[in-house]
Scaffold this motif. Structure first.
Motif, mmCIF file in Angstrom:
data_model
loop_
_atom_site.group_PDB
_atom_site.id
_atom_site.type_symbol
_atom_site.label_atom_id
_atom_site.label_comp_id
_atom_site.label_asym_id
_atom_site.label_seq_id
_atom_site.Cartn_x
_atom_site.Cartn_y
_atom_site.Cartn_z
ATOM 1 N N PHE A 135 -1.285 12.748 8.145
ATOM 2 C CA PHE A 135 -1.770 11.540 7.223
ATOM 3 C C PHE A 135 -2.929 12.148 6.493
ATOM 4 C CE2 PHE A 135 -2.725 7.491 5.643
ATOM 5 C CZ PHE A 135 -4.275 7.482 5.748
ATOM 6 N N HIS A 183 4.236 19.189 11.585
ATOM 7 C CA HIS A 183 4.678 18.179 11.507
ATOM 8 C C HIS A 183 3.816 17.028 10.478
ATOM 9 C CE1 HIS A 183 1.611 18.105 14.273
ATOM 10 N NE2 HIS A 183 1.115 16.990 14.126
ATOM 11 N N PRO A 184 4.459 15.759 9.878
ATOM 12 C CA PRO A 184 3.457 15.034 8.921
ATOM 13 C C PRO A 184 1.970 14.685 9.414
ATOM 14 C CG PRO A 184 5.815 14.370 9.044
ATOM 15 C CD PRO A 184 5.602 15.298 10.114
ATOM 16 N N PHE A 194 4.634 0.544 2.023
ATOM 17 C CA PHE A 194 5.031 -0.747 2.828
ATOM 18 C C PHE A 194 5.337 -1.805 1.729
ATOM 19 C CE2 PHE A 194 4.314 -0.451 7.089
ATOM 20 C CZ PHE A 194 3.462 0.430 7.476
ATOM 21 N N TYR A 243 1.357 11.943 3.150
ATOM 22 C CA TYR A 243 1.384 12.756 4.195
ATOM 23 C C TYR A 243 1.551 14.456 3.777
ATOM 24 C CZ TYR A 243 1.743 8.825 7.141
ATOM 25 O OH TYR A 243 1.494 7.675 7.906
ATOM 26 N N THR A 296 -1.948 3.880 9.674
ATOM 27 C CA THR A 296 -1.587 5.212 9.871
ATOM 28 C C THR A 296 -0.775 5.708 11.015
ATOM 29 O OG1 THR A 296 -3.930 5.995 8.859
ATOM 30 C CG2 THR A 296 -2.627 7.808 9.931
ATOM 31 N N GLN A 297 0.249 6.694 10.719
ATOM 32 C CA GLN A 297 1.250 7.069 11.611
ATOM 33 C C GLN A 297 0.751 8.446 11.995
ATOM 34 O OE1 GLN A 297 5.243 6.363 11.352
ATOM 35 N NE2 GLN A 297 5.080 4.161 10.715
ATOM 36 N N LEU A 328 7.229 1.395 7.374
ATOM 37 C CA LEU A 328 6.799 2.088 6.233
ATOM 38 C C LEU A 328 7.987 3.284 5.838
ATOM 39 C CD1 LEU A 328 4.002 3.422 5.414
ATOM 40 C CD2 LEU A 328 4.370 5.207 7.107
ATOM 41 N N ASN A 351 0.925 -1.268 -0.163
ATOM 42 C CA ASN A 351 -0.040 -0.016 -0.178
ATOM 43 C C ASN A 351 0.948 1.253 -0.159
ATOM 44 O OD1 ASN A 351 0.853 0.137 2.659
ATOM 45 N ND2 ASN A 351 -0.828 0.204 3.480
ATOM 46 N N PHE A 366 4.736 14.065 1.527
ATOM 47 C CA PHE A 366 5.594 12.676 1.641
ATOM 48 C C PHE A 366 4.864 11.500 1.002
ATOM 49 C CE2 PHE A 366 9.255 14.093 3.763
ATOM 50 C CZ PHE A 366 8.819 15.465 4.471
ATOM 51 N N PHE A 378 2.151 11.753 14.054
ATOM 52 C CA PHE A 378 3.301 12.384 14.534
ATOM 53 C C PHE A 378 3.082 13.450 15.449
ATOM 54 C CE2 PHE A 378 6.252 10.955 11.284
ATOM 55 C CZ PHE A 378 5.606 10.404 10.558
ATOM 56 N N GLY A 379 4.164 13.466 16.322
ATOM 57 C CA GLY A 379 4.047 14.489 17.474
ATOM 58 C C GLY A 379 4.672 15.951 16.659
ATOM 59 N N PRO A 380 4.802 16.959 17.448
ATOM 60 C CA PRO A 380 5.164 18.093 16.780
ATOM 61 C C PRO A 380 6.465 18.319 16.662
ATOM 62 C CG PRO A 380 4.932 18.391 19.125
ATOM 63 C CD PRO A 380 4.219 17.061 18.805
ATOM 64 N N LEU A 427 17.009 14.985 3.008
ATOM 65 C CA LEU A 427 17.142 13.590 3.163
ATOM 66 C C LEU A 427 15.660 12.941 3.805
ATOM 67 C CD1 LEU A 427 20.575 13.438 5.509
ATOM 68 C CD2 LEU A 427 20.214 12.797 2.907
ATOM 69 N N GLY A 428 14.859 13.781 4.130
ATOM 70 C CA GLY A 428 13.478 13.316 4.514
ATOM 71 C C GLY A 428 13.504 13.008 5.703
ATOM 72 N N LEU A 467 11.258 13.560 15.153
ATOM 73 C CA LEU A 467 9.825 13.273 15.305
ATOM 74 C C LEU A 467 9.554 11.937 15.791
ATOM 75 C CD1 LEU A 467 9.294 14.640 11.468
ATOM 76 C CD2 LEU A 467 7.965 15.553 13.611
ATOM 77 N N PHE A 476 9.599 6.350 3.911
ATOM 78 C CA PHE A 476 8.935 7.437 3.400
ATOM 79 C C PHE A 476 10.140 7.908 2.201
ATOM 80 C CE2 PHE A 476 6.182 9.381 6.096
ATOM 81 C CZ PHE A 476 6.138 8.534 7.324
ATOM 82 N N GLY A 477 9.422 8.522 1.288
ATOM 83 C CA GLY A 477 10.091 9.192 0.232
ATOM 84 C C GLY A 477 10.802 10.449 0.756
ATOM 85 N N LYS A 478 11.640 11.216 0.238
ATOM 86 C CA LYS A 478 12.096 12.569 0.753
ATOM 87 C C LYS A 478 11.379 13.749 0.466
ATOM 88 C CE LYS A 478 16.819 10.626 -0.142
ATOM 89 N NZ LYS A 478 18.243 11.073 -0.663
ATOM 90 N N GLN A 527 3.050 17.892 5.386
ATOM 91 C CA GLN A 527 3.716 18.604 6.555
ATOM 92 C C GLN A 527 3.861 20.171 6.095
ATOM 93 O OE1 GLN A 527 7.845 17.559 7.160
ATOM 94 N NE2 GLN A 527 7.833 18.276 9.272
ATOM 95 N N GLN A 562 -4.588 6.747 2.186
ATOM 96 C CA GLN A 562 -3.870 5.591 2.046
ATOM 97 C C GLN A 562 -4.531 4.839 0.834
ATOM 98 O OE1 GLN A 562 -2.367 2.607 4.941
ATOM 99 N NE2 GLN A 562 -4.181 1.492 4.329
ATOM 100 N N GLN A 580 0.949 5.378 1.495
ATOM 101 C CA GLN A 580 0.401 6.543 2.045
ATOM 102 C C GLN A 580 0.779 7.902 1.645
ATOM 103 O OE1 GLN A 580 0.690 5.769 6.367
ATOM 104 N NE2 GLN A 580 -0.423 3.811 6.183
#
Lengths: 111, 114
Positions: free
Chosen positions: A45, A42-43, A92, A35, B102-103, A99, A31, A88, B105-107, B41-42, B90, A101-103, A37, A48, A33
């Motif tokens: 969601f 912060h990122p 998976f 995100y 789903t993840q 998970l 799958n 982003f 995230f914190g601040p 770098l993500g 993070l 992540f892309g950059k 930011q 999906q 996802q």
């Protein structure tokens, strides 16, 4: 190991123009996802995708998952200044692993 | 709503200091993660945990350790901070139910090591 490549790294558009970011994996993903930011945030969601060829829409955002489940895209129609931020993708591989992540693609919108 | 909190938004430490970054989630999530985010770098996974007292190395665990004594709390430890650990850190959490959840995230904690 699995890699998720995302392009472009940066995109600057005029407000009202469309925007697309692309995500590619070296292996088949179970799958993907997406995100967002916001600057200083912060990122968060967005969505999906699970099925091959799946397309989902959220207002001006259209998300696609490729037929081979190795690529995905996010398209924003008629960008607005509220769309600024970094987008982003994250995928998976199989049923195990983490998970990946892309950059990210950093979008700026000129009013 | 899921809430993930981190102990500090900004932190300045000196080289060689021991640094603790705390993360707490209030939704009874089994999975917790620590990432660092650097320009170009993500997001890179440092460590993760699927259960209390359980930890697994991510992609870049060197120079870090973690602790999960309680389900809601996941701590990242820099045993001897170095300047190359200056970064945004993070924390994230997700429900058990496979790794496809789903993840949240914190601040983030922006750490500067001088």
């Amino acid at each position: 190991g699995q890699q998720v490549m995302q392009i472009p790294q940066y995109q600057h558009v005029q407000e009202g123009e469309d925007f697309t970011t692309y995500c590619n994996s070296s292996t088949t993903l179970s799958n993907i996802q997406w995100y967002k930011q916001r600057p200083g945030g912060h990122p968060v969601f967005l969505i999906q995708l699970v099925k091959s060829g799946e397309v989902k829409k959220q207002k001006r955002l259209t998300f696609q998952f490729g037929e081979a489940k190795k690529n995905s895209s996010l398209h924003i129609t008629a960008t607005q200044t509220t769309d600024v931020g970094t987008y982003f993708c994250a995928g998976f591989e199989g049923s195990q692993g983490n998970l990946i992540f892309g950059k990210g693609t950093k979008l700026s919108v000129k009013p | 709503d899921v809430k993930v909190t981190q102990s500090s938004r900004y932190l300045v430490k000196r080289t060689g200091e021991k640094v603790f970054l705390e993360c707490v989630q209030d939704m009874d999530h089994e999975n917790m993660f620590w990432y660092r985010q650097d320009p170009g770098l993500g997001l890179r996974l440092i460590y993760f945990s699927y259960d209390v007292k359980m930890k697994e190395k991510g992609d870049i665990p060197e120079g870090y350790s973690v602790s999960r004594e309680k389900k809601e709390r996941f701590s990242l430890i820099l045993e001897s901070a170095s300047t190359n650990q200056t970064s945004m850190y993070l924390c994230a959490s997700s429900l058990w139910g496979g790794l496809k959840e789903t993840q949240y995230f914190g601040p983030g904690t922006r750490l500067l090591v001088l």
